[in-house]
Design a protein around this motif. Structure first.
Motif, PDB file in Angstrom:
ATOM      1  N   MET A 190      -4.784 -28.698  63.570  1.00 46.19           N
ATOM      2  CA  MET A 190      -5.661 -28.531  64.779  1.00 46.19           C
ATOM      3  C   MET A 190      -6.322 -29.204  65.323  1.00 46.19           C
ATOM      4  SD  MET A 190      -6.129 -24.031  64.144  1.00 46.19           S
ATOM      5  CE  MET A 190      -4.998 -22.645  63.598  1.00 46.19           C
ATOM      6  N   HIS A 191      -7.024 -29.811  64.380  1.00 43.30           N
ATOM      7  CA  HIS A 191      -8.134 -30.742  65.140  1.00 43.30           C
ATOM      8  C   HIS A 191      -7.308 -32.341  65.388  1.00 43.30           C
ATOM      9  CE1 HIS A 191     -10.901 -34.266  63.732  1.00 43.30           C
ATOM     10  NE2 HIS A 191     -11.377 -34.045  64.066  1.00 43.30           N
ATOM     11  N   GLU A 192      -6.415 -32.362  65.015  1.00 46.74           N
ATOM     12  CA  GLU A 192      -5.794 -34.006  65.481  1.00 46.74           C
ATOM     13  C   GLU A 192      -5.025 -33.245  66.717  1.00 46.74           C
ATOM     14  OE1 GLU A 192      -7.037 -35.937  63.928  1.00 46.74           O
ATOM     15  OE2 GLU A 192      -5.140 -37.089  63.589  1.00 46.74           O
ATOM     16  N   LEU A 193      -4.278 -31.696  67.253  1.00 48.58           N
ATOM     17  CA  LEU A 193      -3.803 -32.043  68.172  1.00 48.58           C
ATOM     18  C   LEU A 193      -5.562 -31.447  69.231  1.00 48.58           C
ATOM     19  CD1 LEU A 193      -1.475 -28.847  67.042  1.00 48.58           C
ATOM     20  CD2 LEU A 193      -0.882 -30.786  67.980  1.00 48.58           C
ATOM     21  N   ILE A 194      -6.431 -31.510  69.242  1.00 45.89           N
ATOM     22  CA  ILE A 194      -7.616 -31.412  69.877  1.00 45.89           C
ATOM     23  C   ILE A 194      -7.835 -32.710  70.495  1.00 45.89           C
ATOM     24  CG2 ILE A 194      -9.816 -30.753  70.423  1.00 45.89           C
ATOM     25  CD1 ILE A 194      -9.351 -28.047  68.221  1.00 45.89           C
ATOM     26  N   VAL A 195      -7.701 -33.177  68.833  1.00 49.81           N
ATOM     27  CA  VAL A 195      -8.518 -35.127  69.805  1.00 49.81           C
ATOM     28  C   VAL A 195      -7.397 -36.170  70.517  1.00 49.81           C
ATOM     29  CG1 VAL A 195     -10.692 -34.432  67.991  1.00 49.81           C
ATOM     30  CG2 VAL A 195      -8.419 -36.172  67.712  1.00 49.81           C
ATOM     31  N   HIS A 196      -6.256 -35.284  70.228  1.00 54.70           N
ATOM     32  CA  HIS A 196      -5.343 -36.372  70.970  1.00 54.70           C
ATOM     33  C   HIS A 196      -5.005 -35.440  72.165  1.00 54.70           C
ATOM     34  CE1 HIS A 196      -4.770 -38.395  67.029  1.00 54.70           C
ATOM     35  NE2 HIS A 196      -5.355 -39.178  67.839  1.00 54.70           N
ATOM     36  N   ASP A 197      -5.356 -33.951  72.273  1.00 55.78           N
ATOM     37  CA  ASP A 197      -5.406 -33.802  73.575  1.00 55.78           C
ATOM     38  C   ASP A 197      -3.242 -32.957  73.736  1.00 55.78           C
ATOM     39  OD1 ASP A 197      -5.360 -31.585  75.572  1.00 55.78           O
ATOM     40  OD2 ASP A 197      -4.630 -33.300  77.028  1.00 55.78           O
ATOM     41  N   TRP A 198      -3.384 -32.795  72.278  1.00 60.94           N
ATOM     42  CA  TRP A 198      -1.433 -32.692  72.401  1.00 60.94           C
ATOM     43  C   TRP A 198      -1.229 -30.858  72.222  1.00 60.94           C
ATOM     44  CZ3 TRP A 198      -0.911 -35.849  67.362  1.00 60.94           C
ATOM     45  CH2 TRP A 198      -1.154 -37.056  67.918  1.00 60.94           C
ATOM     46  N   LEU A 199      -1.640 -30.497  73.287  1.00 58.29           N
ATOM     47  CA  LEU A 199      -2.071 -29.248  73.591  1.00 58.29           C
ATOM     48  C   LEU A 199      -1.528 -28.688  74.813  1.00 58.29           C
ATOM     49  CD1 LEU A 199      -5.893 -28.574  72.412  1.00 58.29           C
ATOM     50  CD2 LEU A 199      -4.248 -27.967  70.985  1.00 58.29           C
ATOM     51  N   ASP A 200      -0.657 -27.520  74.506  1.00 57.38           N
ATOM     52  CA  ASP A 200      -0.645 -26.230  75.593  1.00 57.38           C
ATOM     53  C   ASP A 200      -1.445 -25.364  76.522  1.00 57.38           C
ATOM     54  OD1 ASP A 200       0.748 -25.046  77.326  1.00 57.38           O
ATOM     55  OD2 ASP A 200       2.738 -25.381  76.612  1.00 57.38           O
ATOM     56  N   HIS A 201      -2.310 -26.136  77.747  1.00 59.38           N
ATOM     57  CA  HIS A 201      -3.010 -25.305  77.712  1.00 59.38           C
ATOM     58  C   HIS A 201      -3.010 -24.516  78.785  1.00 59.38           C
ATOM     59  CE1 HIS A 201      -6.175 -28.925  76.629  1.00 59.38           C
ATOM     60  NE2 HIS A 201      -5.238 -29.437  77.243  1.00 59.38           N
ATOM     61  N   LEU A 203     -12.250 -28.270  64.937  1.00 63.67           N
ATOM     62  CA  LEU A 203     -13.088 -29.809  65.321  1.00 63.67           C
ATOM     63  C   LEU A 203     -13.993 -30.265  63.767  1.00 63.67           C
ATOM     64  CD1 LEU A 203     -13.993 -29.895  68.930  1.00 63.67           C
ATOM     65  CD2 LEU A 203     -12.430 -31.070  67.427  1.00 63.67           C
ATOM     66  N   SER A 204     -14.433 -29.162  62.887  1.00 67.18           N
ATOM     67  CA  SER A 204     -14.650 -29.492  61.889  1.00 67.18           C
ATOM     68  C   SER A 204     -14.005 -29.757  60.366  1.00 67.18           C
ATOM     69  CB  SER A 204     -15.668 -28.133  61.294  1.00 67.18           C
ATOM     70  OG  SER A 204     -15.265 -27.322  60.677  1.00 67.18           O
ATOM     71  N   TRP A 205     -12.845 -29.739  60.881  1.00 72.17           N
ATOM     72  CA  TRP A 205     -11.766 -30.118  59.766  1.00 72.17           C
ATOM     73  C   TRP A 205     -10.940 -31.623  59.991  1.00 72.17           C
ATOM     74  CZ3 TRP A 205     -10.831 -28.616  54.840  1.00 72.17           C
ATOM     75  CH2 TRP A 205     -11.824 -27.375  54.864  1.00 72.17           C
ATOM     76  N   PRO A 206     -11.490 -32.756  60.208  1.00 72.36           N
ATOM     77  CA  PRO A 206     -11.098 -34.112  60.731  1.00 72.36           C
ATOM     78  C   PRO A 206     -10.408 -33.915  59.421  1.00 72.36           C
ATOM     79  CG  PRO A 206     -13.766 -34.698  59.911  1.00 72.36           C
ATOM     80  CD  PRO A 206     -13.676 -33.219  60.205  1.00 72.36           C
ATOM     81  N   PRO A 207      -9.180 -35.450  59.527  1.00 64.87           N
ATOM     82  CA  PRO A 207      -7.949 -35.564  58.138  1.00 64.87           C
ATOM     83  C   PRO A 207      -8.757 -35.981  57.110  1.00 64.87           C
ATOM     84  CG  PRO A 207      -7.263 -36.767  60.114  1.00 64.87           C
ATOM     85  CD  PRO A 207      -8.937 -35.860  60.317  1.00 64.87           C
ATOM     86  N   GLU A 208      -9.977 -36.638  57.159  1.00 63.54           N
ATOM     87  CA  GLU A 208     -10.016 -36.966  55.482  1.00 63.54           C
ATOM     88  C   GLU A 208     -11.144 -35.798  54.941  1.00 63.54           C
ATOM     89  OE1 GLU A 208     -11.324 -38.057  58.741  1.00 63.54           O
ATOM     90  OE2 GLU A 208     -10.628 -40.658  58.521  1.00 63.54           O
ATOM     91  N   ARG A 209     -11.276 -34.851  55.574  1.00 64.48           N
ATOM     92  CA  ARG A 209     -12.445 -34.044  54.815  1.00 64.48           C
ATOM     93  C   ARG A 209     -10.799 -32.798  54.270  1.00 64.48           C
ATOM     94  NH1 ARG A 209     -15.314 -28.495  57.080  1.00 64.48           N
ATOM     95  NH2 ARG A 209     -15.731 -27.198  55.256  1.00 64.48           N
ATOM     96  N   VAL A 210      -9.719 -33.170  55.456  1.00 64.74           N
ATOM     97  CA  VAL A 210      -8.308 -32.510  54.832  1.00 64.74           C
ATOM     98  C   VAL A 210      -8.006 -33.316  53.684  1.00 64.74           C
ATOM     99  CG1 VAL A 210      -6.121 -31.479  55.602  1.00 64.74           C
ATOM    100  CG2 VAL A 210      -8.182 -31.353  57.409  1.00 64.74           C
TER     101      VAL A 210
END
Ligand SMILES: Nc1nc2c(c(=O)[nH]1)N[C@H]1C(S)=C(S)[C@@H](COP(=O)(O)OP(=O)(O)OC[C@H]3O[C@@H](n4cnc5c(=O)[nH]c(N)nc54)[C@H](O)[C@@H]3O)O[C@H]1N2
Ligand SMILES: Nc1nc2c(c(=O)[nH]1)N[C@H]1C(S)=C(S)[C@@H](COP(=O)(O)OP(=O)(O)OC[C@H]3O[C@@H](n4cnc5c(=O)[nH]c(N)nc54)[C@H](O)[C@@H]3O)O[C@H]1N2
Ligand code: SF4
Ligand SMILES: [Mo]
Length: 695
Positions: A242-253, A271-278
């Motif tokens: 979800m984090h990545e979909l949001i920051v790259h705006d790969w969303l169906d708004h 947004l509190s789950w960046p890939p490094e944390r995951v």
């Protein structure tokens, strides 16, 4: 011909339409060849689209199982000590009379006496008649304790229902048209073969298949990519996506705005789950998360269908319910539901309008409200004394369609419970299983080749019928008939106890399915919407995909899904550093088929798969006998040093019969009775162990 719809093949040979009874999403349509009253062969029905003429290796051995020399063919009464497995034959009349006398005496102990009697059943057969009709009527009339049947799917089931509104999803056949398929917590080749055939079609048409599984399973071998995350970390991975979909705006708004509830708070949490944390939680590479999100997001950008085959393998951990909620949110983020080949399938069982109250007759409770026992904590509950909170101690147990001594968690407690001298235990079975060893009476049950039934499915949306192909073997009787006769022995006079099996078959679907069609073809396609949520219309209270659940919040739970660590998480203080999962062995079905020699020969011996580095660190060799242990118990098996395991995770393929194991136990000696976050389900794959050489 033994039924009007059997088709003559040659003079003495008929073919009979049936359905596979096993706890498998595929619910195949089966044709049995019968020669001179003997079932000689079973094969997949080519006319049933999902079966497509193909059965799995296990069920192809159904005649071997049915004619097994160790089938129980007459009622048996215990003669040896509890658990010694020594029995002598007894007539049906004497068995039923004695059982009725014992149950009546227990029920007579006070107004709630019958609550000391517990039915214990699961999906040995998924048949609606042999699994949940006359049996339920019997226990409802008796006023016995109710059983919460949580052993398999209730965490994921509740999560799906809270998020999407029901146990429904993509139609399995449309996976063939998907462009991207995430196979998430499922060894589909082993446990969902007919889905896998659709996935193969998609792959041949250019789709990418990604397997998300701690184990490099047979399915992972055949996918384009494999993400071997640590057990129980799927929720974190979903948040990272979800984090990545949001920051790259790969969303169906547009889809998010119209058809979802709670996007803002979910967005904030993701947004509190960046890939490094995951990556650090899941034990995988940052790039794997980024690449996965890119593939999933690309489908949003190009409006190509992305599908998720989620399965129950990933919800057998503390946070299993929340993890399913998080994964079930994903398709809405990218609008995948707009396509019939996009979205998610966990279970299709909600597509069937089964008339359960007609089958089970809860009205026979007549206003009584017996307590409910969770089948996943059977060990503890069998050992509980009477108390105001619990009610009476369990005094009698009637087991059918299940083998709890082998399959329930924390076997030591389960065995201790079954061994109680003052517990009266009746087991309806085909075989003298680990559970049957502890019975006071074993009653011989028919197999699917010998009785009528109707079936729903949790992997497709066709109603199925099973006709008896052969006469009951020996003195075996269908479960339904055994409960009919027990009801009679108890003096239950309600007319519903006289309903025969064909009447029950018809009652299951009532008007919802044309029964004549079912009789003729063995299946009726219910279909349903091609793309169920293309225009929202989720069967939730809000009509939306509920990222935020008011219903859960009202229960004092987190309204938003979150990652919850395992009950048994790695930390410096634990002396059990290996996470053990125990997924199904391909040639068994839970503990069924373990006693079929040809299938057991393929599985070989009970074994534990371990990564070469973990083996080297312990000085362990391939093929050596090892002790697997934790505070709950010890289990001995053969070590298989294997690249199927990642570092830190071991696999005890399941579910072996205890008495066919090396030391009379199986992997559930090690699993715990701790429950999941939602659905009160067991946490079989949330289990830390240590391993050392035996001796
Ligand atoms: N051959 C065969 N088929 C079966 C069964 C069987 O015993 N044998 N059992 C039947 C039953 S009762 C059921 S419920 C279904 C089960 O069907 P599935 O839910 O598809 O279960 P499995 O095939 O066990 O696949 C589970 C996979 O999940 C992986 N897994 C374990 N823990 C995790 C985790 O934390 N995260 C992720 N992502 N993956 C994890 C396991 O390694 C395994 O490969 O299969 C049914 N079909
Ligand atoms: N460690 C570990 N434990 C597990 C699992 C795991 O992955 N790992 N999986 C769990 C899951 S998902 C499930 S669903 C459970 C399954 O647990 P169970 O539902 O108990 O399934 P089975 O072990 O197949 O036992 C079913 C029994 O029913 C009997 N049976 C079949 N048909 C009939 C019939 O018509 N009448 C009668 N009277 N008996 C019949 C069979 O002979 C068999 O002994 O196990 C759970 N246990
Ligand atoms: S176990 Fe599953 S795949 Fe095998 S025959 Fe039954 S329904 Fe089909
Ligand atoms: Mo299951």
């Amino acid at each position: 011909m033994n039924s009007p719809l059997s088709h003559p093949l040659e003079s003495s040979s008929t073919q009979v339409l049936g359905a596979c009874p096993h706890d498998c999403p595929d619910t195949c349509s089966i044709i049995t060849t019968v020669v001179d009253g003997v079932a000689t062969k079973v094969r997949g029905n080519p006319a049933h689209p999902n079966t497509d003429g193909v059965l799995c290796t296990k069920v192809l051995r159904y005649p071997e199982r049915t004619y097994h020399p160790e089938r129980i063919l007459q009622p048996l009464k215990r003669v040896g000590a509890k658990g010694s497995g020594r029995f002598e034959p007894v007539s049906w009349d004497l068995a039923l009379q004695d059982i009725a006398t014992r149950l009546k005496a227990i029920a007579a102990q006070g107004p709630d006496g019958a609550q000391a009697i517990l039915p214990y059943s699961y999906a040995g057969t998924m048949g609606l008649v042999q699994g949940e009709s006359m049996d339920r009527r019997f226990f409802h009339r008796l006023g016995a304790s109710l059983l919460n049947r949580t052993i398999c799917s209730s965490a994921g089931g509740e999560a799906l229902t809270q998020t999407l509104g029901a146990k429904i999803g993509m139609r399995v056949e449309f996976f063939a048209e998907s462009r991207l398929i995430l196979i998430w917590g499922s060894n589909s080749i082993a446990s969902n073969l007919h889905f896998w055939r659709y996935a193969q079609q998609a792959k041949r048409a250019g789709a990418k298949l990604i397997c998300i599984d701690p184990r490099k399973s047979e399915t992972a071998d055949k996918c384009d990519q494999h993400i071997a995350l640590l057990p129980g970390t799927d929720g974190a991975l979903a948040l990272g996506l979800m984090h990545e979909l949001i920051v790259h705006d790969w969303l169906d708004h547009d889809y998010l705005a119209q058809h979802t509830l709670g996007w803002e708070p979910l967005r904030e949490r993701a947004l509190s789950w960046p890939p490094e944390r995951v990556a650090s939680v899941c034990g995988i590479e940052v790039d794997q998360i980024r690449a996965l999100a890119k593939d999933y997001g690309a489908c949003a950008a190009s409006r190509q269908p992305a599908a998720i085959r989620l399965n129950y393998g990933m919800q057998r951990v503390h946070g299993g319910g929340n993890a399913v909620r998080l994964v079930a949110c994903l398709p809405a983020l990218i609008g995948a539901w707009r396509h019939r080949a996009g979205g998610l399938l966990l279970s299709s069982s909600g597509a069937f309008a089964v008339n359960r109250s007609a089958l089970q007759r809860p009205d026979l409770l007549a206003g009584r409200t017996p307590r409910t026992i969770n089948m996943s904590t059977l060990g503890d509950d069998l050992l509980r004394a009477a108390s105001p909170g619990f009610g009476p101690a369990i005094a009698a147990l009637v087991v059918y369609n299940s083998n709890p001594v082998a399959i329930a968690p924390d076997s030591a407690r389960v065995v201790q419970g079954f061994a109680r001298e003052d517990l009266f235990t009746v087991v309806l079975e085909h075989f003298q299983t680990d559970t049957a060893d502890y019975a006071d009476y074993i009653l011989p049950a028919t197999t699917q080749l010998e009785h009528w039934d109707v079936h729903a499915s949790y992997g497709h949306t066709d109603a199925m019928l099973n006709r008896p192909a052969i006469a009951p073997r020996g003195l075996a009787k269908p479960n339904s008939q055994i409960f009919r006769e027990l009801a009679n022995a108890m003096g239950f006079a309600e007319p519903c106890f006289a309903d025969d099996d064909q009447t029950l078959c018809r009652a299951a679907y009532g008007e919802a399915v044309d029964f004549e069609q079912l009789l003729t073809h063995g299946f009726v396609r219910l279909g349903g919407a091609e793309a169920p949520f293309a225009h929202g219309k989720f069967p939730t209270p809000s009509g939306k995909c509920e990222f935020f659940s008011e219903r859960l919040a009202a229960r004092g739970l987190d309204g938003l899904p979150d990652y919850l660590p395992n009950h048994e998480s790695f930390n410096a203080s634990t002396c059990y550093p290996l996470a053990m999962i125990s997924p199904p062995a391909r040639n068994f079905l839970n503990s069924s088929f373990v006693n079929v020699d040809s299938l057991r020969a393929i599985e070989g011996e009970p074994l534990l798969e371990m990564h070469p580095d973990d083996a080297a660190a312990r000085g362990l060799r391939n093929g050596q006998t090892v002790r697997v242990f934790n505070d709950r118990g010890v289990y001995c098996c053969k070590l298989q040093v294997s690249q199927r395991a990642r570092v830190g995770v071991v696999h005890g393929l399941s579910v072996w019969w205890r008495k066919l194991g090396l030391d009379g136990s199986n992997v559930n000696e090690l699993t715990s009775q701790a429950l999941t976050d939602l659905g009160q389900a067991p946490t079989f794959y949330d289990c830390l162990v240590q391993v050392q050489a035996q001796g």
